[in-house]
Design an enzyme around this catalytic site. Structure first.
Site, short mmCIF file in Angstrom:
data_model
loop_
_atom_site.label_atom_id
_atom_site.label_comp_id
_atom_site.label_asym_id
_atom_site.label_seq_id
_atom_site.Cartn_x
_atom_site.Cartn_y
_atom_site.Cartn_z
N ASP A 6 -3.12 -2.43 13.28
CA ASP A 6 -2.50 -1.23 12.71
C ASP A 6 -2.63 -0.07 13.67
OD1 ASP A 6 -1.39 -1.70 10.01
OD2 ASP A 6 -3.40 -2.53 9.67
N GLU A 52 4.15 -3.50 -0.83
CA GLU A 52 3.13 -4.10 0.03
C GLU A 52 1.94 -3.15 -0.05
OE1 GLU A 52 4.65 -4.23 3.97
OE2 GLU A 52 2.89 -5.22 4.79
#
Lengths: 241, 402, 402, 241
Positions: free
Chosen positions: A43, A32
């Site tokens: 995030d 990824e």
């Protein structure tokens, strides 16, 4: 299924490629690749910092294909925010495909573009890319069931609201719920590097885990070697199941 | 929740430091039901839960409505409002973690009172940063917190860097909820204490759902099926705690959230990511909001002077499941007085917003000759708000005389 | 009752003029039980009767006593004390007689509040003569009466001859309960209104006996047999209303009436014929009294600043059936704080006298390892007395620092 | 049983004697003669005023015997407060006897001398006088039963706390209670001149009524004639039963 995340070009282009290559050799099933967004809403601080560090250090479309060279036939998907590309989505998807990626995961798809997620999913697939959908505990059961049918490779389930922060959650019940809903391969992420949590997720029926923050911290602390040691360790945990 | 763009520190990570672990775990849970710990149930019993579900028969008669009006009376708790419902479990979870001292902020004082009592009940100290202007204007609120064993400071203080900074700029700063919250969080961080949170967060609504759960059981016992559910909205915890169990179980046909016309968040607010707190110390959440820098006008219903509405409630409103009303102070004073004179209970000015909506629904039912069942949450009594009512009364009277 | 020697007018005859007929009839009745009229029962339900009987488990734990402590919580009524129990029937009987306006006096404000609400509930006006110093020092009490629709005047006023006379002698007279009562009675006579009476008379205790009747039923439901019954005494109506049903039915072993050590009527009062009111407008009754011209010192438990005790209670004490205690303000503040911090409820300073006795009984039971059941009447909450507690707290703290 | 009260020497000696004589002729069964006390605690304003009016107008012990001359053999009892005579009780009782009275009623006996009522009752009887006891609703059942055994002629039951003021009471239940307790002739008094009240009392089992204030008011308004008319009327009501 071990999904290994790394921010594109982190900590620098060379070591990034070294890590990717070694990760595949040591058991990563899927890679990824984090493409730095303008605003990494979902995030945590570690990944956000990694984005800041690589910003401007490479040209996206010329550097991205380098990854494919070192990972061979292993599946690789891009992780980036739809928000950044929504205005020029077809162009972006074509470029991704050309850069050798197999798919894309937009963490903001169901949160900020929920009313149109089907349109976007269709467009991803039309470009010959795998459409990996990101879901979370806050997504209602009915919607998880619907989107699971449009998710390729696996369904990504982020158990915490952000990456890399070990917020207290009950992993097993969170995973059991989705496991009972969908038939996809189920990959659990967001703060899953803790071995206990990981085991609980797998025991509850997850098919794999997506790990990111922990690799960045490992590289920061002990370079690529330490990060790869972690890949090995996680692989072995996964293999227990 | 999200961290803001370009954040210097992670607000989400901050939660981990300042909230009791179990509180945060419950905030992030997806369980449909969470068992109330036995130790909390006992305290709920001790403070008089279940609170009564009463029928406002005199109000019905006065209005001449065919509708039945019931109200859940949260003012029956010792601290006089629903706030204690979440203060108790939060304090319990803190105590279970070995914490000996908790901290929070309070505006009008309801939340601080609930925190001080809950802390004492679990043998902990409590520190409350109280907005200075309230500290001075509502000395009784301060007194009750102190009587419960709480340390109360008029914020801004010199106990935190943030407070010092504010005082340096303006030594006579009247304080604000945002500043008090910032001070409480800073104080909690500096002294390794835990911070208790009064509204907006899902975990708070979860704890408050004891209101709705009890109401459902009480209505079932009476054999009543509710049609309309009404509550007022500050952050949304009393409304959510009351109505979500109904919504989630498909009980009721109409849900009405009532805000203040002076803080018209439902009619003019945007649905967007915003900070729940004025200082921007907490993670961004998606909600109906006037903007976290919005300065609410000084209305008497202090608990409704909040710029947003809880994300879960905002979503339900956005989806059209929950409807809304907004009333101004004249309208709610009228409603409060009607309620006092028929039912005897002095409602909190906040709760009087719900009462106004109830009266309008009941009159609508009269016009339509509809025998519906209206249930509302009387979230608190107004005994400590009497000076406010007094001012309202004077104003209304002088308006009438003009 | 008797008229005094050489009376210019008959006090007994005066009762006939100022009291609602049915109230006076009940005062003179010998029936063991009198049915509560349906219209009053309905209002009792509307104001939240039956009030809860709660167990003070946290206080038991804190004291480490083997005794069980229960309390009847009269503070759960909207006006915050037991006073409403007699105000409602008196107002009802007045209304039934066609009266449209009632009048009374109030000291600390509890009685006036109950009167104002009861009058409103039966669609009557009310006028309350409030002791001037309380009117000024307890603005919230005044506000709540006005919100209930009562007219409140600071006594002495210029509305009566008696008030005018007092003001002429001293324009800054702070007022007294005796003066306020005289004004209320004069005002009732002049305007052909009815006067509602707050304590002392048998009829008031009769109405208050709803407390004890409910408590017996609630204890029976719990399967508990009471050993000790405790209440505080101002005029005696809350104590009598609570304990007489127990005494009359042979329930309980020990009955303790608690007064203030600052108004030491039990330890120093005489048992003799005396006026129930300072002004001597009412008939003489035989009671334990400090003398009707006694000037009580200004303690915070305003409701205990009464010179006598109801004749029926006085007789029971004289006969040794009811025992007594007296506590000073330091002792009751300590008790109040212990209760607040364990049970959460802020007790009225008056009721804190009962709490002190309960604590001592419970500690005595601990020493003797006796598993007794102590039941007390928490006659009111202290939310509107917070400024008083604040002053007590400051005084106690400054005493400690010396 | 019609008990007719009059304050000794009211409104003047002559008219007092005229009233007493006529009362007997027109149906009075027993006469009750009010001797002015120092403090008429349990009397209403009308009777109190009558005491004030006659005070000092006669010598008690020389005037009292005049009554006997006009009433023939009709029983006559004195009503006065024990308080005034308690210091010289034996002397007082002897004088009463000598003055031709048949008995005495102390309204304050059970209220203010309750602990010693038996002693005093015994002393009254020892002097050959009838001891008529005054009870009231506030006297407990047990005590009413006890004292009833020491009351001669009848038991006097004052239904109101004072004479002559029509305070609202429920006559029937007050009377029924005592009727069920005692065997004596029961005479009810204190504000009983109202015909309705009187009928209720008789219906509830009273054997008679003691009337006072109403006669004084009748004399004040229309002289002895009006008072005697009232005697006649009350007699006729009583005769209905």
């Amino acid at each position: 299924m071990l999904v290994v995340y790394m921010t594109l070009g982190y900590p620098d282009n060379e070591r990034y490629l070294e890590f990717m290559e070694e990760a595949v050799k040591n058991g990563a099933d899927i890679l990824e690749i984090g493409i730095p967004p303008k605003y990494a809403k979902y995030d945590g601080p570690v990944i956000r910092k990694s984005y800041e560090k690589v910003a401007g250090k490479f040209d996206l479309w010329s550097f991205l294909p380098e990854t494919r060279k070192v990972i061979g036939g292993t599946k690789a998907i891009a992780l980036t925010y739809l928000e950044d590309w929504v205005q020029e989505l077809d162009d972006f998807l074509c470029k991704l495909k050309r850069a050798g990626l197999d798919g894309v995961l937009f963490p903001d798809l169901l949160i900020d573009f929920v009313d149109d997620y089907q349109t976007y999913s269709t467009r991803v697939r039309e470009k010959g890319l795998n459409n990996v959908i990101f879901t979370a505990p806050s997504v209602p059961d009915k919607m998880i069931l619907q989107v699971s049918r449009q998710s390729d490779l696996f369904l990504y389930y982020g158990v915490r609201p952000t990456t890399g922060i070990p917020l207290p959650i009950t992993v097993s019940s969170l995973v059991t719920r989705v496991r009972n809903l969908v038939d996809n391969k189920l990959v659990v992420g967001f703060g899953l590097s803790d071995e206990n949590d990981l085991r609980k997720a797998l025991k509850a029926g997850a098919d794999g885990a997506a790990i990111g923050t922990a690799f960045i911290q490992a590289i920061d602390n002990g370079g690529v070697k330490q990060a790869i040691d972690l890949v090995i360790k996680l692989r072995s945990v996964l293999d227990e199941f | 929740p999200r961290d803001p763009l370009g954040a210097e520190f992670s607000r989400i990570d901050l939660l981990r430091t300042i909230l009791p672990k179990e509180v945060l775990r419950q905030q992030l849970t997806i369980e449909r039901y969470i068992k109330i710990p036995e130790e909390v149930r006992e305290r709920y019993l001790a403070i008089g839960r279940p609170t009564p579900l009463l029928r406002a028969r005199r109000l019905e008669e006065y209005l001449g409505t065919p509708a039945k009006i019931y109200f859940k009376y949260e003012g029956a708790t010792p601290t006089g409002s629903h706030k204690i419902n979440t203060a108790l479990p939060q304090a319990y979870f803190a105590r279970e973690e070995g914490i000996e001292h908790v901290v929070t902020e309070t505006g009008a004082g309801q939340w601080g009172t609930a925190t001080a009592l809950s802390a004492t009940m679990y043998g902990m100290k409590s520190t409350v940063f109280m907005v200075k202007v309230s500290y001075e204007q509502k000395p009784m609120r301060k007194s009750i917190m102190q009587l419960y064993g709480g340390e109360v400071y008029p914020s801004p203080t010199d106990l935190t860097e943030f407070g010092k900074k504010v005082r340096k700029e303006n030594p006579n700063h009247p304080g604000s909820l945002g500043i008090a919250m910032s001070e409480a969080i800073e104080y909690a961080l500096d002294h390794h204490l835990k911070y208790l949170v009064g509204s907006v967060l899902d975990v708070v609504i979860l704890h408050q759902s004891v209101i709705g759960q009890e109401t459902i059981a009480q209505l079932d016992e009476l054999g009543e099926e509710p049609d309309v559910l009404i509550g007022c909205v500050g952050g949304g915890s009393n409304f959510g705690g009351f109505s979500f169990p109904f919504i989630g179980n498909g009980r009721g046909k109409k849900y009405i959230a009532v805000a203040s016309a002076e803080i018209p968040k439902f009619s003019t607010g945007e649905y967007k990511y915003d900070f729940p707190d004025s200082a921007g110390l907490l993670p961004l959440v998606k909600m109906i909001t006037m903007g976290n820098s919005y300065v609410p006008p000084p209305i008497y219903a202090g608990g409704l002077r909040y710029h947003g509405a809880a994300p879960s409630l905002s979503l339900l409103m956005k989806e059209g499941i929950v409807g809304w009303r907004e009333y101004n102070e004249n309208q709610i004073f009228e409603a409060a007085q009607m309620f006092m004179r028929t039912q005897g209970i002095v409602p909190a000015p906040e709760s009087s917003h719900a009462i106004r909506a109830v009266i309008e629904e009941a009159l609508e039912a009269k016009r339509a000759n509809r025998k519906e069942v209206i249930v509302f949450n009387l979230s608190g009594h107004g005994l400590l708000d009497l000076p406010n009512y007094d001012s309202m009364m004077k104003r209304v009277t002088s308006n009438e005389q003009r």
